[in-house]
Scaffold this motif. Structure first.
Motif, PDB file in Angstrom:
ATOM      1  N   ASN A 352       0.741  -1.319   0.001  1.00  0.00           N
ATOM      2  CA  ASN A 352       0.020  -0.064  -0.126  1.00  0.00           C
ATOM      3  C   ASN A 352       0.912   1.288  -0.099  1.00  0.00           C
ATOM      4  O   ASN A 352       0.392   2.353   0.384  1.00  0.00           O
ATOM      5  N   GLN A 355      -0.448   5.095  -0.610  1.00  0.00           N
ATOM      6  CA  GLN A 355      -1.207   5.641   0.602  1.00  0.00           C
ATOM      7  C   GLN A 355      -0.235   6.678   1.402  1.00  0.00           C
ATOM      8  O   GLN A 355      -0.573   7.475   1.960  1.00  0.00           O
ATOM      9  N   ARG A 371      -7.081  -3.645  -2.222  1.00  0.00           N
ATOM     10  CA  ARG A 371      -7.401  -3.138  -0.948  1.00  0.00           C
ATOM     11  C   ARG A 371      -6.870  -4.356  -0.013  1.00  0.00           C
ATOM     12  O   ARG A 371      -6.068  -5.111  -0.420  1.00  0.00           O
ATOM     13  N   ARG A 376      -2.765  -0.843   5.648  1.00  0.00           N
ATOM     14  CA  ARG A 376      -3.786  -0.233   5.219  1.00  0.00           C
ATOM     15  C   ARG A 376      -4.114   0.917   5.990  1.00  0.00           C
ATOM     16  O   ARG A 376      -4.246   0.891   7.038  1.00  0.00           O
ATOM     17  N   ASP A 378      -6.453   3.607   5.424  1.00  0.00           N
ATOM     18  CA  ASP A 378      -7.687   4.237   5.290  1.00  0.00           C
ATOM     19  C   ASP A 378      -8.747   3.309   5.728  1.00  0.00           C
ATOM     20  O   ASP A 378      -8.553   2.260   6.540  1.00  0.00           O
ATOM     21  N   ASP A 379     -10.103   3.674   5.291  1.00  0.00           N
ATOM     22  CA  ASP A 379     -11.177   2.827   5.809  1.00  0.00           C
ATOM     23  C   ASP A 379     -11.352   1.557   4.814  1.00  0.00           C
ATOM     24  O   ASP A 379     -12.306   0.830   5.083  1.00  0.00           O
ATOM     25  N   ASN A 380     -10.612   1.446   3.970  1.00  0.00           N
ATOM     26  CA  ASN A 380     -10.439   0.208   3.290  1.00  0.00           C
ATOM     27  C   ASN A 380     -11.583  -0.090   2.258  1.00  0.00           C
ATOM     28  O   ASN A 380     -12.106  -1.173   1.802  1.00  0.00           O
ATOM     29  N   TYR A 381     -12.307   1.317   1.844  1.00  0.00           N
ATOM     30  CA  TYR A 381     -13.334   1.220   1.186  1.00  0.00           C
ATOM     31  C   TYR A 381     -14.724   0.560   1.783  1.00  0.00           C
ATOM     32  O   TYR A 381     -15.621   0.138   0.765  1.00  0.00           O
TER      33      TYR A 381
END
Length: 502
Positions: A352, A355, A371, A376, A378-381
């Motif tokens: 990642n 990011q 993802r 990771r 962020d909110d991972n979608y």
């Protein structure tokens, strides 16, 4: 405490003293450490892990931030948004590096310099990964790892080895053009501020209707080109091995912001089919008379990194990172780099890496098929679909789950059929490979003492070659560029070797 600021562990828990450890102490004041001392354990554990893998090449670098300003509307040959309006400005991250040596090496070592730029455009990131020379050593992608290994340390002695270097280049003489540049004054530039850079590769600038132009990109310093002599470069390497980093940082701190004008050479597909050189051959340049430079913008570097590790060491650049309007050509070395560079970033920084703040796009990112994975951030979608539904007629379930249809322009045009069919391929060496180097040798002769300095620099390298037959092969290689060059190189090198032996 002032501003209520205090030391904590990484999880936010405060600790009382940043200079103490928890011990079961004896009478003499020493003692055994305890596992309950989380502060000590975390500090030691992090220290052992605070380095990430060093870049295999381009390890030592100068980094800075700045901006690109478009100086013309380029919409007649590309749909790239950052080039569609005069005066439009785009933030840029720049990283300029030596290639072969390690991170702790001297900035002024004779070497090609990599020139990486990340344009944070409103359509996503555009990376350019150039060199400060217009040509390269090879045109076959399979040779890329071997080229770099031959410029590094011997696997047994762990020392730089002139035998490895020249053995590779004698066996791959298409790089003679680059070798002449490397052993000229341009092999030891004075600083980042005083050097040009070039795409080397042929790119494609594309439009929505599918039309395109082939392009080479040139970045021209406005400070003037200045180089060091071999003796100056060696002296500075010993006195201040971080000279280039210091020079750039202090110039920006003084407000002396270096600038470069950016130009393109453009060629139509029809011109490419009939051009005298293979336009995908990195060892060749295009005539400026036939394909004149056209300015498209101006680059100004005006801000130093706040933290070198976060901003520069973690930066990842790849020629595969392209916005709509710019695409790869059939250049085979470029095609290989499209994979190799992001793969190196995944290894060094994690899956990642995009990011990390220094790599993150300033434009919207929505990539739910990429993802999970380590780190990771962020909110991972969330619950958005992580699979491809029907792009033609998505189901209601897919729509309700925030499935988004593709709407952007394709990044790539079709490869031209005239390039050829899929086949096993290794380029052949012909007399054409020596035409441009011979012309360069004549140009060097117009600068007082430049030809002599090239020979002197080559002699300095060749005296480290212990095999007479390999030295003779090098003399023959340069003799194909110019008979007198090969003769003088042999005469002077052998004279030095004979003196040393006696």
């Amino acid at each position: 405490m002032a501003d209520d600021k205090y030391y904590t562990l990484a999880e936010g828990c405060p600790f009382a003293n940043n200079a103490s450890a928890v011990l079961m102490r004896g009478k003499q004041g020493s003692g055994l450490g305890l596992l309950q001392d989380t502060q000590l354990i975390e500090t030691l554990a992090h220290f052992s892990r605070e380095r990430i893998p060093e870049r295999v090449v381009h390890a030592k670098a100068v980094g800075s931030y700045g901006e690109f300003e478009a100086t013309r509307d380029c919409s007649d040959f590309t749909s790239a948004s950052f080039l569609n309006k005069v005066g439009k400005k785009t933030p840029v991250l720049q990283r300029v590096s030596t290639v072969g040596p390690e991170s702790g090496s001297a900035d002024t070592s004779r070497d090609v310099h990599g020139w990486a730029m990340k344009f944070y455009t409103d359509e996503g990131n555009q990376d350019f990964v150039f060199n400060n020379t217009p040509v390269f050593f090879i045109r076959d992608p399979l040779k890329f790892p071997s080229l770099n290994r031959s410029h590094k340390r011997h696997p047994q002695t762990h020392l730089p080895d002139a035998n490895m270097f020249w053995d590779f280049h004698v066996g791959n003489p298409e790089g003679i053009h680059q070798l002449l540049i490397l052993f000229s004054d341009r092999g030891t530039p004075k600083s980042v501020r005083y050097m040009h850079s070039y795409s080397g590769h042929t790119y494609k600038f594309t439009k929505p209707d599918g039309s395109f132009k082939y392009a080479k990109i040139h970045v021209k310093t406005q400070q003037g080109v200045e180089n060091l002599s071999s003796q100056e470069a060696t002296r500075i390497a010993g006195e201040d091995p971080d000279f280039m980093i210091r020079d750039m940082f202090e110039a920006i701190e003084r407000g002396e912001y270096p600038t470069w004008n950016i130009y393109v050479q453009l060629m139509s597909p029809e011109e490419a089919e009939n051009y005298k050189w293979n336009i995908f051959d990195m060892t060749k340049v295009w005539s400026h008379t036939e394909f004149p430079l056209q300015q498209i913008g101006r680059l100004t570097m005006n801000r130093n990194p706040q933290n070198y590790f976060a901003d520069i060491e973690q930066a990842a650049f790849s020629p595969s990172t392209m916005v709509p309007g710019i695409a790869a050509s059939a250049d085979p070395v470029l095609q290989a780099r499209l994979f190799a560079y992001p793969d190196a970033a995944r290894y060094r920084l994690g899956v990642n890496y995009q990011q990390l703040p220094t790599n993150a796009a300033k434009a919207q990112v929505y990539c739910p098929f990429q993802r999970d994975g380590a780190m990771r951030f962020d909110d991972n979608y969330g619950g958005d679909p992580n699979y491809v539904g029907s792009w033609i007629k998505p189901t209601k379930f897919y729509q309700d789950a925030k499935g988004i249809r593709a709407s952007a322009l394709a990044l790539h045009t079709d490869h031209e059929k005239w390039v050829g069919e899929v086949s096993a391929y290794t380029s052949e060496i012909t007399d054409d490979d020596f035409v441009q180097p011979a012309a360069l040798w004549e140009v060097l002769g117009r600068v007082s003492g430049q030809q002599d300095r090239v020979i002197e620099n080559l002699v300095g390298s060749l005296t480290g070659v212990k095999y007479p037959e390999l030295r003779r092969a090098v003399y023959s290689l340069f003799g194909r560029v110019n008979n007198n060059l090969g003769f003088m190189l042999q005469e002077r090198t052998e004279a030095v070797i004979k003196t040393v032996q006696n």
